[in-house]
Enzyme design. Structure first.
Site, PDB file in Angstrom:
ATOM      1  CE  LYS A 235     -31.503  13.025  56.548  1.00  0.00           C
ATOM      2  NZ  LYS A 235     -31.340  13.969  55.416  1.00  0.00           N
ATOM      3  CG  ASP A 240     -27.454  11.419  52.363  1.00  0.00           C
ATOM      4  OD1 ASP A 240     -27.581  10.539  51.487  1.00  0.00           O
ATOM      5  OD2 ASP A 240     -28.027  12.534  52.320  1.00  0.00           O
ATOM      6  CE  LYS A 247     -25.689  13.861  50.383  1.00  0.00           C
ATOM      7  NZ  LYS A 247     -26.531  14.967  49.887  1.00  0.00           N
ATOM      8  CG  ASP A 258     -27.991  13.345  56.372  1.00  0.00           C
ATOM      9  OD1 ASP A 258     -28.431  14.478  56.642  1.00  0.00           O
ATOM     10  OD2 ASP A 258     -28.403  12.650  55.412  1.00  0.00           O
ATOM     11  CG  ASP A 317     -28.560  13.124  47.953  1.00  0.00           C
ATOM     12  OD1 ASP A 317     -28.496  12.705  49.122  1.00  0.00           O
ATOM     13  OD2 ASP A 317     -27.788  13.981  47.486  1.00  0.00           O
ATOM     14  CD  GLU A 319     -31.015  10.945  52.689  1.00  0.00           C
ATOM     15  OE1 GLU A 319     -30.981  11.443  51.544  1.00  0.00           O
ATOM     16  OE2 GLU A 319     -30.569  11.529  53.698  1.00  0.00           O
ATOM     17  NE  ARG A 321     -37.140  15.334  50.486  1.00  0.00           N
ATOM     18  CZ  ARG A 321     -36.966  16.381  49.658  1.00  0.00           C
ATOM     19  NH1 ARG A 321     -37.899  16.684  48.763  1.00  0.00           N
ATOM     20  NH2 ARG A 321     -35.880  17.113  49.743  1.00  0.00           N
TER      21      ARG A 321
HETATM   22  N1  BES Z   1     -28.669  15.307  53.988  1.00  0.00           N
HETATM   23  C1  BES Z   1     -28.964  16.009  52.802  1.00  0.00           C
HETATM   24  C2  BES Z   1     -29.151  17.506  53.027  1.00  0.00           C
HETATM   25  C3  BES Z   1     -27.969  18.299  53.474  1.00  0.00           C
HETATM   26  C4  BES Z   1     -26.928  18.564  52.601  1.00  0.00           C
HETATM   27  C5  BES Z   1     -27.948  18.855  54.726  1.00  0.00           C
HETATM   28  C6  BES Z   1     -25.870  19.322  53.007  1.00  0.00           C
HETATM   29  C7  BES Z   1     -26.900  19.624  55.149  1.00  0.00           C
HETATM   30  C8  BES Z   1     -25.847  19.857  54.279  1.00  0.00           C
HETATM   31  C9  BES Z   1     -30.231  15.490  52.178  1.00  0.00           C
HETATM   32  O1  BES Z   1     -30.461  14.129  52.330  1.00  0.00           O
HETATM   33  C10 BES Z   1     -30.134  15.771  50.707  1.00  0.00           C
HETATM   34  O2  BES Z   1     -29.292  15.209  50.089  1.00  0.00           O
HETATM   35  N2  BES Z   1     -31.022  16.647  50.210  1.00  0.00           N
HETATM   36  C11 BES Z   1     -31.010  17.016  48.840  1.00  0.00           C
HETATM   37  C12 BES Z   1     -32.425  16.898  48.317  1.00  0.00           C
HETATM   38  C13 BES Z   1     -32.537  16.952  46.817  1.00  0.00           C
HETATM   39  C14 BES Z   1     -31.922  15.704  46.202  1.00  0.00           C
HETATM   40  C15 BES Z   1     -33.991  17.035  46.442  1.00  0.00           C
HETATM   41  C16 BES Z   1     -30.512  18.443  48.735  1.00  0.00           C
HETATM   42  O3  BES Z   1     -30.813  19.251  49.630  1.00  0.00           O
HETATM   43  O4  BES Z   1     -29.812  18.752  47.787  1.00  0.00           O
HETATM   44 ZN    ZN Z   2     -29.632  13.237  53.977  1.00  0.00          ZN
HETATM   45 MN    MN Z   3     -29.542  12.972  50.843  1.00  0.00          MN
END
Ligand code: BES
Ligand code: ZN
Ligand code: MN
Length: 467
Positions: A235, A240, A247, A258, A317, A319, A321
């Site tokens: 990824k 992000d 966020k 990210d 958010d 994104e 996946r």
């Molecule tokens: N990059 C983030 C995940 C992340 C957050 C990794 C903090 C490490 C530390 C990812 O893109 C994300 O925002 N995931 C969301 C998904 C949700 C919106 C379904 C999450 O994990 O909250």
């Molecule tokens: Zn992310």
């Molecule tokens: Mn995200």
């Protein structure tokens, strides 16, 4: 990005190197009575009990150091040697014993000297003292240690570099320079070309970024076409923001990292090529910035993916996946013997396992077991979480084949992995690592900043299988 500093802290000759003798606390408790009385008295006066990380310099009659006593834990790993190196004054040393794993001892020692110094060049400002030097143990493979050090340093440097200096273009340039160094083929599909060549999700996530930061797919291949196919996917979200489902500040603060999955896989690819593993390697990195603009993708949008499945956006958010879905579909089309993915995919994986344990998901129990074992012997551990199929309906959409975000906050790391699984259908041995890729609480050899979690364990299973 410039290649990392290559000067590793290894001494050429052992003539003047101080010998290091090692003890566990239990051994010291039993065996110290066989030491000369002066040594015992000195150890006692200094409070030396051979606890892990403790060192004691022994003086000669003139008061100059002549040897070192060092405490090591029962199962010393590379970080034990990083702690040892960090505790010693500048000078040359040699191990007066055979470490269980000479490469790990040397690598850990070297990592004690790793610094991210792109923005702070001088010692005074980086706070670094010169590292003690080690005479490489006889059993150590210097080229291998160097390859792994460089791979980890590359990944760490890329992760720690802030997004203003590391967008999709710079990530692609870093990949291209690695490819060039090892005469690998490197293709980069950029911007509108992603639509023409059917990578709609990568384009959709990345299209809101500034023109010079347009999304791209980095595609490296190396090795004999006849060798077993191993494909790595990482990824590469260079920042992000969360997109329109923006966020909160605390969550956005860390999001330069990210692209951690991409950096780890690029580092791993570099190590594979440096060590000339007999595989046909492919590395796919979807590199984007998840930005906000008039052209940003929106909650409720529906997009047809490369694989043909339609995806409804529940949350912009989620994104990672999305871009991985198109990259994995491309990887899966070749049916590689092994398909490994790494991503800073969910906060939920961190809630479940904390920062230091990547979550491992696999449809293949034998591969998962091999990875868990590799994680244990390399000191680069994972914890397996289930691809629990009944949760797949959390991702059901009313208008499309799948939604990118679950309708509950439960099992967030599992539902993200289940989303990815729908885009892998031909490959038997697929594994996905949900990694944090960051050290928040610094320890010897692991300064605060990017961390190449999983790199050494993945390299280990590849060396086991293919060398
Ligand atoms: N990059 C983030 C995940 C992340 C957050 C990794 C903090 C490490 C530390 C990812 O893109 C994300 O925002 N995931 C969301 C998904 C949700 C919106 C379904 C999450 O994990 O909250
Ligand atoms: Zn992310
Ligand atoms: Mn995200």
């Amino acid at each position: 990005m410039k290649p990392p500093a290559l000067k590793l802290p290894f001494a050429e000759t052992s003539a003047k190197a101080l010998p290091i003798r090692s003890f566990t606390a239990a051994q010291w408790g039993k065996d110290s009575r066989r030491e000369p009385a002066a040594t015992r008295a000195w150890a006692e006066a200094q409070g030396f009990a051979a606890k892990p990380g403790q060192v004691l310099l022994l003086p000669d009659a003139a008061g100059r150091p002549r040897a070192v006593l060092a405490g090591l834990p029962e199962q010393a790993d590379l970080w034990s040697y990083a702690a040892l190196a960090a505790a010693l004054p500048e000078g040359d040393y040699r191990l007066d014993f055979q470490p269980a794993n000479a490469d790990d001892a040397a690598l850990g020692w070297a990592l004690a000297g790793y610094r991210f110094d792109r923005y702070r060049k001088t010692q005074a400002t980086s706070g670094a003292k010169p590292l003690a030097r080690l005479v490489l143990p006889k059993a150590a493979n210097k080229a291998r240690v160097q390859a792994i050090y460089e791979a980890m340093a590359l990944a760490r440097d890329l992760i720690t570099t802030p997004s203003n200096d590391l967008g999709p273009a710079e990530l692609a340039a870093a990949a291209q320079s690695v490819a060039k160094r090892f005469k690998a083929q490197c293709r980069v599909i950029t911007g509108e070309q992603l639509l023409k060549q059917n990578y709609p999700l990568i384009h959709m996530v990345g299209r809101a970024a500034a023109p010079q930061r347009q999304p791209r797919l980095i595609d490296i291949t190396w090795g004999s076409p006849k060798a077993p196919k191993v494909t790595l996917v990482g990824k590469g979200v260079c920042f992000d923001s969360g997109g329109l489902d923006i966020k909160p500040p605390a969550g956005m603060l860390m999001m330069k990292k990210d692209m951690g999955g991409a950096a780890i896989m690029l580092g791993l690819a570099q190590a594979i090529m440096a060590l000339k593993l007999p595989i046909r390697l492919r590395l796919l990195i979807p590199a984007v910035e998840n930005a906000i603009s008039a052209d940003a993708f929106r909650p409720g949008d529906v997009c047809r993916s490369r694989k043909g499945l339609t995806v409804e956006i529940g949350n912009t958010d989620a994104e990672g996946r999305l871009i991985l879905a198109d990259a994995l579909a491309e990887a899966d089309g070749e049916k590689p013997e092994l398909l490994l993915n790494a991503a800073t995919l969910t906060g939920a994986a961190r809630v479940a396992l904390g920062p230091d344990l990547p979550a491992l998901f696999s449809t293949d129990d034998a591969l998962a077991d091999a990875l868990l074992a590799a994680g244990r012997v390399t000191g680069d551990p994972f914890w397996r979480l289930p691809l629990h199929s009944p949760y797949r309906d959390y991702l059901d959409s009313k208008v499309a084949d799948i939604n990118n975000a679950g309708d509950t906050p439960f099992a967030g790391s599992i539902t993200a992995a289940l989303f990815l699984r729908d885009f892998v259908s031909n490959t038997k041995a697929w594994a996905h690592l949900d990694v944090y890729a960051w050290t928040a609480r610094p320890r010897p050899g692991r300064p605060a900043g990017g961390e190449a979690m999983g790199l050494r364990a993945l390299l280990h299973i590849l060396e086991q299988r293919y060398r």
